[in-house]
Design an enzyme around this catalytic site. Sequence first.
Site, mmCIF file in Angstrom:
data_model
loop_
_atom_site.group_PDB
_atom_site.id
_atom_site.type_symbol
_atom_site.label_atom_id
_atom_site.label_comp_id
_atom_site.label_asym_id
_atom_site.label_seq_id
_atom_site.Cartn_x
_atom_site.Cartn_y
_atom_site.Cartn_z
ATOM 1 C CD GLN A 137 -20.478 42.310 -21.590
ATOM 2 O OE1 GLN A 137 -19.638 41.434 -21.620
ATOM 3 N NE2 GLN A 137 -19.960 43.663 -21.153
ATOM 4 N N GLY A 138 -24.748 40.738 -23.244
ATOM 5 C CA GLY A 138 -25.118 39.766 -24.854
ATOM 6 C C GLY A 138 -25.087 40.739 -25.124
ATOM 7 C CB SER A 172 -20.005 35.307 -18.368
ATOM 8 O OG SER A 172 -18.567 35.260 -19.269
ATOM 9 C CD GLU A 254 -16.640 43.677 -20.174
ATOM 10 O OE1 GLU A 254 -17.630 44.051 -20.985
ATOM 11 O OE2 GLU A 254 -16.665 42.013 -20.138
ATOM 12 C CD GLU A 390 -3.802 39.829 -29.818
ATOM 13 O OE1 GLU A 390 -5.000 40.125 -28.950
ATOM 14 O OE2 GLU A 390 -2.913 39.264 -29.674
HETATM 15 C C1 LIG Z 1 -13.902 34.576 -20.053
HETATM 16 C C2 LIG Z 1 -14.360 35.208 -20.726
HETATM 17 C C3 LIG Z 1 -16.172 35.466 -20.555
HETATM 18 C C4 LIG Z 1 -16.631 36.097 -21.578
HETATM 19 N N1 LIG Z 1 -18.046 36.763 -21.598
HETATM 20 C C5 LIG Z 1 -18.684 37.794 -22.268
HETATM 21 C C6 LIG Z 1 -19.771 37.925 -22.016
HETATM 22 O O1 LIG Z 1 -20.813 37.405 -21.063
HETATM 23 N N2 LIG Z 1 -21.193 38.062 -22.627
HETATM 24 C C7 LIG Z 1 -20.398 38.822 -24.016
HETATM 25 O O2 LIG Z 1 -20.859 39.609 -24.542
HETATM 26 N N3 LIG Z 1 -18.895 38.168 -24.571
HETATM 27 C C8 LIG Z 1 -18.144 37.585 -23.534
HETATM 28 N N4 LIG Z 1 -17.134 37.073 -24.473
HETATM 29 C C9 LIG Z 1 -16.983 37.507 -25.245
HETATM 30 C C10 LIG Z 1 -15.549 38.594 -25.929
HETATM 31 O O3 LIG Z 1 -15.777 38.973 -25.597
HETATM 32 C C11 LIG Z 1 -14.789 37.329 -26.835
HETATM 33 O O4 LIG Z 1 -14.634 36.648 -27.022
HETATM 34 C C12 LIG Z 1 -13.844 38.950 -27.498
HETATM 35 O O5 LIG Z 1 -14.668 40.079 -27.440
HETATM 36 C C13 LIG Z 1 -13.014 38.390 -28.045
HETATM 37 O O6 LIG Z 1 -13.643 38.045 -29.572
HETATM 38 P P1 LIG Z 1 -13.451 36.974 -30.253
HETATM 39 O O7 LIG Z 1 -13.803 35.737 -29.409
HETATM 40 O O8 LIG Z 1 -15.907 36.707 -31.771
HETATM 41 O O9 LIG Z 1 -12.604 36.794 -31.271
HETATM 42 P P2 LIG Z 1 -11.481 38.193 -32.311
HETATM 43 O O10 LIG Z 1 -12.841 39.070 -32.984
HETATM 44 O O11 LIG Z 1 -12.613 36.624 -33.278
HETATM 45 O O12 LIG Z 1 -11.044 37.747 -31.963
HETATM 46 C C14 LIG Z 1 -10.217 36.578 -32.955
HETATM 47 C C15 LIG Z 1 -8.204 37.011 -32.611
HETATM 48 O O13 LIG Z 1 -7.925 38.297 -33.334
HETATM 49 C C16 LIG Z 1 -7.826 39.655 -32.711
HETATM 50 N N5 LIG Z 1 -7.946 40.305 -33.451
HETATM 51 C C17 LIG Z 1 -9.365 40.839 -33.978
HETATM 52 N N6 LIG Z 1 -9.453 42.164 -33.921
HETATM 53 C C18 LIG Z 1 -7.891 42.848 -34.160
HETATM 54 C C19 LIG Z 1 -8.115 43.814 -34.632
HETATM 55 N N7 LIG Z 1 -8.712 45.019 -34.927
HETATM 56 N N8 LIG Z 1 -6.705 44.152 -34.317
HETATM 57 C C20 LIG Z 1 -5.716 43.207 -34.546
HETATM 58 N N9 LIG Z 1 -5.791 41.864 -33.438
HETATM 59 C C21 LIG Z 1 -6.884 41.660 -33.898
HETATM 60 C C22 LIG Z 1 -8.064 39.308 -31.655
HETATM 61 O O14 LIG Z 1 -7.357 39.929 -30.689
HETATM 62 C C23 LIG Z 1 -8.030 37.897 -31.722
HETATM 63 O O15 LIG Z 1 -6.384 37.430 -30.691
HETATM 64 C C24 LIG Z 1 -16.253 35.734 -22.662
HETATM 65 C C25 LIG Z 1 -15.007 35.817 -23.256
HETATM 66 C C26 LIG Z 1 -13.931 35.643 -22.756
HETATM 67 C C27 LIG Z 1 -13.036 35.080 -22.865
#
Ligand SMILES: Cc1cc2nc3c(=O)[nH]c(=O)nc-3n(C[C@H](O)[C@H](O)[C@H](O)COP(=O)(O)OP(=O)(O)OC[C@H]3O[C@@H](n4cnc5c(N)ncnc54)[C@H](O)[C@@H]3O)c2cc1C
Length: 407
Positions: A137-138, A172, A254, A390
């Site tokens: 998933q990209g 992933s 998902e 969140e």
């Molecule tokens: C085990 C694992 C597998 C994954 N696999 C994939 C995959 O296969 N493909 C893929 O594309 N992605 C994947 N991801 C990525 C995942 O979708 C993102 O990590 C997730 O969407 C959060 O984005 P970020 O890490 O950029 O955090 P951010 O968006 O930067 O968030 C940082 C913090 O701010 C909080 N926050 C952000 N916006 C808000 C808001 N509007 N209100 C309140 N709080 C907020 C968040 O809750 C978090 O605590 C994976 C992540 C994990 C941990």
Amino acid sequence: MADFGAADQEAFRAEVRDWLEANYPAELKDPKAKTDPEAIWGGRAFAGSDDPHIRWMRTVAQKGWTAPTWPKAFGGGGLSAEQARIVEQEINRGGYRAPLASFGLWMLGPVLLEYANEAQKAEHLPKIIGGEIRWCQGYSEPGAGSDLAGLQTRCEDKGDHWLINGQKIWTSYANKADWCFCLVRTDTAKKHEGISFVLIDMTTPGVETRPIQLISGESPFCETFFTDVKIPKGNMVGQLNGGWEIAKRLLQYERQNISGGFGGGGGAGGAAGDLAQIAKRYVGVDETGALADGDLRTRITKNKMDFQAFYQTLARVAAEAKASNGPSAATSIIKYAAATFAQERSELMVEAMGGRGLGWEGEGFSSGEITATRGWLRSKGNSIEGGTSEVNVNVVSKRVLGLPDPK
Ligand SMILES: Cc1cc2nc3c(=O)[nH]c(=O)nc-3n(C[C@H](O)[C@H](O)[C@H](O)COP(=O)(O)OP(=O)(O)OC[C@H]3O[C@@H](n4cnc5c(N)ncnc54)[C@H](O)[C@@H]3O)c2cc1C
């Protein structure tokens, strides 16, 4: 099936039971059976493989039961939701291995059925059902996680092909996947309305993956780079700039699916075994045979009750989804709950084991202790993957409860 009464159910259950018993490979009945741990994910890496798990997967796929409710026309089982549940129950009851784990089954396939054209369905659905192609998933990018619509990976129309440049992150198993379903920017002037949904063969020149190591010691995901990657025009699903609707729909599938996987067993981040029994072994019991630590006993019981209630809700939401038009924003409730309970369970497991629940490796620790430690660390990701807790709470407040945006 319009009328599937109790007698029909029992007849079908008996049929399923007989079929599973007759077709499960004898070697797999031995818990120490030699099979590649990656085999459950299928994919090109296992084309022509004689691994017993792959034989099992192919047999179930031929029956259509890797995707029991998908249409027979694409190789699915064509079963009702009720019949599919019986197949799942009988696989669990018999202690048979799940035949196939797949992002294609859990996420991509359902949206292809809804949004893809006939050629795309005919090309991809049978290979998902057969476990022939492993998908990743990209979605996320370094600057676009929760704010997914901020994604920047460019996709340009070059007449006879699309040209893709950009970077994804947290993809992933990208280094093991054969194809990627990917969100790309096709219009820089608009945010949500400038996104399209494309399918990319990972062997295309210009695709590069770099694994990222986690605190659990594993490297389950990668940075994925696209440099002048050319893909055929036919690899865009849905309308140009119409990808956001598909992206959101896929996230609902998902969230629904990963919530099931966080369960009380060895799912994502969990550690296998009955928590109360394990706690009794490490902490000891009182004169009535109950766990000696009353406070821990209360918290473990509460976690078990939460999981029980959660499973009932999950079954109800899944039944409602199948009876209506697929999953809804309510999947954010179960994703949030599942992540919370799974993390609590991992914490309780480590707490019950005391110092032994912090074993990392070596002969001084049992495999259960090492699994508990690593599972506890892995469980930190439960409230992030598939949308953070969140963000899911925001979705619930807005789309389920109908509350207004904060001023
Ligand atoms: C085990 C694992 C597998 C994954 N696999 C994939 C995959 O296969 N493909 C893929 O594309 N992605 C994947 N991801 C990525 C995942 O979708 C993102 O990590 C997730 O969407 C959060 O984005 P970020 O890490 O950029 O955090 P951010 O968006 O930067 O968030 C940082 C913090 O701010 C909080 N926050 C952000 N916006 C808000 C808001 N509007 N209100 C309140 N709080 C907020 C968040 O809750 C978090 O605590 C994976 C992540 C994990 C941990």
